[in-house]
Write a protein that holds these residues in place. Sequence first.
Motif, PDB file in Angstrom:
ATOM      1  N   SER A 120      48.981  35.283  56.882  1.00  0.00           N
ATOM      2  CA  SER A 120      47.953  35.687  55.965  1.00  0.00           C
ATOM      3  C   SER A 120      49.587  35.318  54.676  1.00  0.00           C
ATOM      4  CB  SER A 120      47.724  36.914  55.162  1.00  0.00           C
ATOM      5  OG  SER A 120      46.660  37.304  56.001  1.00  0.00           O
ATOM      6  N   ILE A 121      48.877  35.097  53.154  1.00  0.00           N
ATOM      7  CA  ILE A 121      49.983  34.998  52.400  1.00  0.00           C
ATOM      8  C   ILE A 121      49.266  34.991  51.124  1.00  0.00           C
ATOM      9  CG2 ILE A 121      50.815  32.171  53.204  1.00  0.00           C
ATOM     10  CD1 ILE A 121      49.226  30.750  51.117  1.00  0.00           C
ATOM     11  N   LEU A 122      50.498  35.489  49.860  1.00  0.00           N
ATOM     12  CA  LEU A 122      49.813  35.909  48.665  1.00  0.00           C
ATOM     13  C   LEU A 122      49.267  34.946  48.314  1.00  0.00           C
ATOM     14  CD1 LEU A 122      53.175  37.561  47.112  1.00  0.00           C
ATOM     15  CD2 LEU A 122      51.321  38.362  48.367  1.00  0.00           C
ATOM     16  N   GLY A 123      48.421  35.000  46.878  1.00  0.00           N
ATOM     17  CA  GLY A 123      47.173  34.872  46.124  1.00  0.00           C
ATOM     18  C   GLY A 123      47.900  34.519  44.454  1.00  0.00           C
ATOM     19  N   ASN A 124      47.516  34.633  43.792  1.00  0.00           N
ATOM     20  CA  ASN A 124      47.845  34.498  42.433  1.00  0.00           C
ATOM     21  C   ASN A 124      47.336  35.134  42.188  1.00  0.00           C
ATOM     22  OD1 ASN A 124      45.031  32.953  42.526  1.00  0.00           O
ATOM     23  ND2 ASN A 124      45.654  33.384  40.241  1.00  0.00           N
ATOM     24  N   HIS A 125      46.284  36.001  42.198  1.00  0.00           N
ATOM     25  CA  HIS A 125      45.733  37.067  42.049  1.00  0.00           C
ATOM     26  C   HIS A 125      46.661  38.296  42.546  1.00  0.00           C
ATOM     27  CE1 HIS A 125      42.269  37.203  38.791  1.00  0.00           C
ATOM     28  NE2 HIS A 125      42.326  35.878  39.321  1.00  0.00           N
ATOM     29  N   ASP A 126      46.944  38.747  44.307  1.00  0.00           N
ATOM     30  CA  ASP A 126      47.744  39.235  45.085  1.00  0.00           C
ATOM     31  C   ASP A 126      49.399  39.987  43.830  1.00  0.00           C
ATOM     32  OD1 ASP A 126      45.653  39.056  46.420  1.00  0.00           O
ATOM     33  OD2 ASP A 126      47.076  37.241  47.688  1.00  0.00           O
ATOM     34  N   ARG A 127      49.616  38.425  43.151  1.00  0.00           N
ATOM     35  CA  ARG A 127      50.873  38.742  42.448  1.00  0.00           C
ATOM     36  C   ARG A 127      50.483  39.832  40.998  1.00  0.00           C
ATOM     37  NH1 ARG A 127      52.228  35.595  39.112  1.00  0.00           N
ATOM     38  NH2 ARG A 127      51.149  33.128  39.050  1.00  0.00           N
ATOM     39  N   TYR A 128      49.599  38.798  40.955  1.00  0.00           N
ATOM     40  CA  TYR A 128      48.852  39.903  39.294  1.00  0.00           C
ATOM     41  C   TYR A 128      49.346  41.268  39.734  1.00  0.00           C
ATOM     42  CZ  TYR A 128      47.527  35.587  37.529  1.00  0.00           C
ATOM     43  OH  TYR A 128      47.016  34.558  37.237  1.00  0.00           O
ATOM     44  N   LEU A 129      48.611  41.551  41.075  1.00  0.00           N
ATOM     45  CA  LEU A 129      48.314  43.238  41.414  1.00  0.00           C
ATOM     46  C   LEU A 129      50.023  43.832  41.060  1.00  0.00           C
ATOM     47  CD1 LEU A 129      45.706  43.037  43.653  1.00  0.00           C
ATOM     48  CD2 LEU A 129      45.143  43.996  41.768  1.00  0.00           C
ATOM     49  N   LEU A 130      50.890  43.179  42.166  1.00  0.00           N
ATOM     50  CA  LEU A 130      52.355  43.504  42.379  1.00  0.00           C
ATOM     51  C   LEU A 130      52.986  43.846  40.922  1.00  0.00           C
ATOM     52  CD1 LEU A 130      53.397  41.871  45.690  1.00  0.00           C
ATOM     53  CD2 LEU A 130      52.332  44.395  45.427  1.00  0.00           C
ATOM     54  N   ASP A 131      52.760  42.170  39.692  1.00  0.00           N
ATOM     55  CA  ASP A 131      53.773  42.283  38.714  1.00  0.00           C
ATOM     56  C   ASP A 131      53.455  42.917  37.920  1.00  0.00           C
ATOM     57  OD1 ASP A 131      55.181  41.343  40.828  1.00  0.00           O
ATOM     58  OD2 ASP A 131      55.285  39.065  39.944  1.00  0.00           O
ATOM     59  N   GLU A 132      52.154  42.849  37.632  1.00  0.00           N
ATOM     60  CA  GLU A 132      51.474  43.320  35.399  1.00  0.00           C
ATOM     61  C   GLU A 132      50.787  44.474  36.061  1.00  0.00           C
ATOM     62  OE1 GLU A 132      48.612  41.144  35.142  1.00  0.00           O
ATOM     63  OE2 GLU A 132      49.653  39.098  34.652  1.00  0.00           O
ATOM     64  N   ALA A 133      51.563  45.165  34.278  1.00  0.00           N
ATOM     65  CA  ALA A 133      51.006  46.460  34.294  1.00  0.00           C
ATOM     66  C   ALA A 133      49.593  46.772  33.794  1.00  0.00           C
ATOM     67  CB  ALA A 133      51.991  47.062  33.131  1.00  0.00           C
ATOM     68  N   GLU A 137      47.545  48.421  32.115  1.00  0.00           N
ATOM     69  CA  GLU A 137      46.656  47.847  30.650  1.00  0.00           C
ATOM     70  C   GLU A 137      46.629  46.440  30.875  1.00  0.00           C
ATOM     71  OE1 GLU A 137      51.430  49.457  30.338  1.00  0.00           O
ATOM     72  OE2 GLU A 137      49.347  48.952  31.779  1.00  0.00           O
ATOM     73  N   ASP A 138      47.671  45.554  31.017  1.00  0.00           N
ATOM     74  CA  ASP A 138      48.145  43.767  30.804  1.00  0.00           C
ATOM     75  C   ASP A 138      46.722  43.219  32.159  1.00  0.00           C
ATOM     76  OD1 ASP A 138      49.952  44.644  28.766  1.00  0.00           O
ATOM     77  OD2 ASP A 138      51.639  44.296  30.153  1.00  0.00           O
ATOM     78  N   MET A 139      46.087  44.515  32.865  1.00  0.00           N
ATOM     79  CA  MET A 139      45.248  43.220  34.048  1.00  0.00           C
ATOM     80  C   MET A 139      44.172  42.704  33.532  1.00  0.00           C
ATOM     81  SD  MET A 139      46.915  45.351  37.585  1.00  0.00           S
ATOM     82  CE  MET A 139      47.871  45.400  37.927  1.00  0.00           C
ATOM     83  N   SER A 140      43.627  41.932  34.023  1.00  0.00           N
ATOM     84  CA  SER A 140      42.153  41.541  34.345  1.00  0.00           C
ATOM     85  C   SER A 140      41.118  42.308  34.179  1.00  0.00           C
ATOM     86  CB  SER A 140      41.654  40.023  34.440  1.00  0.00           C
ATOM     87  OG  SER A 140      41.756  40.266  35.796  1.00  0.00           O
ATOM     88  N   LYS A 141      39.828  42.651  34.080  1.00  0.00           N
ATOM     89  CA  LYS A 141      39.664  43.917  34.169  1.00  0.00           C
ATOM     90  C   LYS A 141      39.044  43.956  35.728  1.00  0.00           C
ATOM     91  CE  LYS A 141      34.235  45.635  33.502  1.00  0.00           C
ATOM     92  NZ  LYS A 141      32.926  45.740  32.853  1.00  0.00           N
ATOM     93  N   ARG A 145      42.275  45.253  37.639  1.00  0.00           N
ATOM     94  CA  ARG A 145      42.192  47.028  37.016  1.00  0.00           C
ATOM     95  C   ARG A 145      41.121  47.684  37.965  1.00  0.00           C
ATOM     96  NH1 ARG A 145      42.027  45.541  31.891  1.00  0.00           N
ATOM     97  NH2 ARG A 145      40.420  46.159  31.869  1.00  0.00           N
ATOM     98  N   ILE A 146      40.337  46.839  38.310  1.00  0.00           N
ATOM     99  CA  ILE A 146      39.712  47.301  39.488  1.00  0.00           C
ATOM    100  C   ILE A 146      40.150  47.808  41.041  1.00  0.00           C
ATOM    101  CG2 ILE A 146      36.381  46.842  40.854  1.00  0.00           C
ATOM    102  CD1 ILE A 146      35.748  46.264  37.659  1.00  0.00           C
ATOM    103  N   ALA A 147      40.417  46.539  41.339  1.00  0.00           N
ATOM    104  CA  ALA A 147      41.183  46.655  42.198  1.00  0.00           C
ATOM    105  C   ALA A 147      42.305  47.680  42.358  1.00  0.00           C
ATOM    106  CB  ALA A 147      42.110  45.105  43.072  1.00  0.00           C
ATOM    107  N   ILE A 148      43.431  47.606  41.493  1.00  0.00           N
ATOM    108  CA  ILE A 148      44.172  48.249  41.597  1.00  0.00           C
ATOM    109  C   ILE A 148      44.061  49.484  41.405  1.00  0.00           C
ATOM    110  CG2 ILE A 148      44.955  48.966  39.276  1.00  0.00           C
ATOM    111  CD1 ILE A 148      47.592  47.539  41.852  1.00  0.00           C
ATOM    112  N   GLU A 149      42.715  50.108  40.633  1.00  0.00           N
ATOM    113  CA  GLU A 149      42.360  51.104  40.844  1.00  0.00           C
ATOM    114  C   GLU A 149      41.714  51.891  42.156  1.00  0.00           C
ATOM    115  OE1 GLU A 149      39.954  51.666  37.144  1.00  0.00           O
ATOM    116  OE2 GLU A 149      41.311  51.332  35.447  1.00  0.00           O
ATOM    117  N   ALA A 150      41.641  51.056  42.903  1.00  0.00           N
ATOM    118  CA  ALA A 150      40.863  50.977  44.222  1.00  0.00           C
ATOM    119  C   ALA A 150      42.072  51.413  45.275  1.00  0.00           C
ATOM    120  CB  ALA A 150      39.954  50.530  44.576  1.00  0.00           C
TER     121      ALA A 150
END
Length: 244
Positions: free
Chosen positions: A58-71, A73-77, A80-85
Motif C-alpha cells: 500500500s502507498i499514500l494518496g493525497n487524501h491520506d496525506r491531508y488526514l496526516l498533515d491538516e488540522a 478545522e481545515d479539512m474538507s467535510k 473530517r468525517i474520516a478523522i473523527e471515525a
Amino acid sequence: MRIAVLSDVHGNALALEAVLADIGRQATDVICNLGDHFSGPVDPLGTAQLLRGFDAISILGNHDRYLLDEAPEDMSKVDRIAIEALRPCDLDWLRSLPETDVVGDVLYLCHGTPASDDTHWLQTKDADGRFFPTAPDVIASACEEIALPLICCGHSHVARAVKLENGHIVFNPGSVGRPAYTMADPTSIARLSPDAGYALVTQKGAEWDIELRQVPYDHMSAAQQARDHGAKTWAKNLEMGWQR
C-alpha cells in the motif's frame, strides 16, 4: 504472475468487501493498493479494519496525506468525517506507508503521477472541470525515468490502460469506493457504473494483460450511509455511478 491493483477506496467498506471477495477468487500473487484509503462519508472505520487486516503493498494518496498533515478545522467535510471515525492506530498505519513503491522489477506504484500525488495523469480536466483522456506522449513524459514495464496510478477514479511507444503500459484501475468524475465525452457515461473497480494484471509469456474489472455491490446502501453523514452529493454519485 497475477497482480490485483486497487485504488481510491475512500472509506467505502461495502465496495471494498466486494472487491476483496472477487480478488480472493482470482488466485493472485500480490495485491497493491494505491491510496486514498479512508476519506469518505460511508464507513471509514470499517474500511480501516478491512485494509489493515489483509496483506497488500500500500502507498499514500493525497487524501491520506491531508488526514496526516491538516488540522481538522481545515479539512474538507469528508476528511473530517474520516478523522473523527479513525483510531490512532489507523493513522499510524498511514504514516508507515511510502509515497511510491515497486513490485519487484515489474510494477511501479504511484497515486497521481510519479512526482505528485494530486495530479491527474491519464485524464486531464477541461475548463468546465470535465475529464478527457490525456495524450500518450504527455503520459510518457511523466515516466521517462521509470524502466519497469508496468506503471499504475489512481487519483482520477477513471479506469484506463495506455500502451506507450516503448511497450510499457500505464494504467489506472479506477476507484473501489467512489464513481468516476464527469467525462468530457458524453458517450463515455454508458461505460461508467456504480460498481467497484479494480485491475487484474496477468503475465502471459512476455506480455501483460490488464483487465479493468467492475464488481457489483450494494451501492444503494453505501449511498444511504453517505446520506446519513449529510453527504448528499456523494450519495447521488454512489447511486448513479458517475458525477454530473
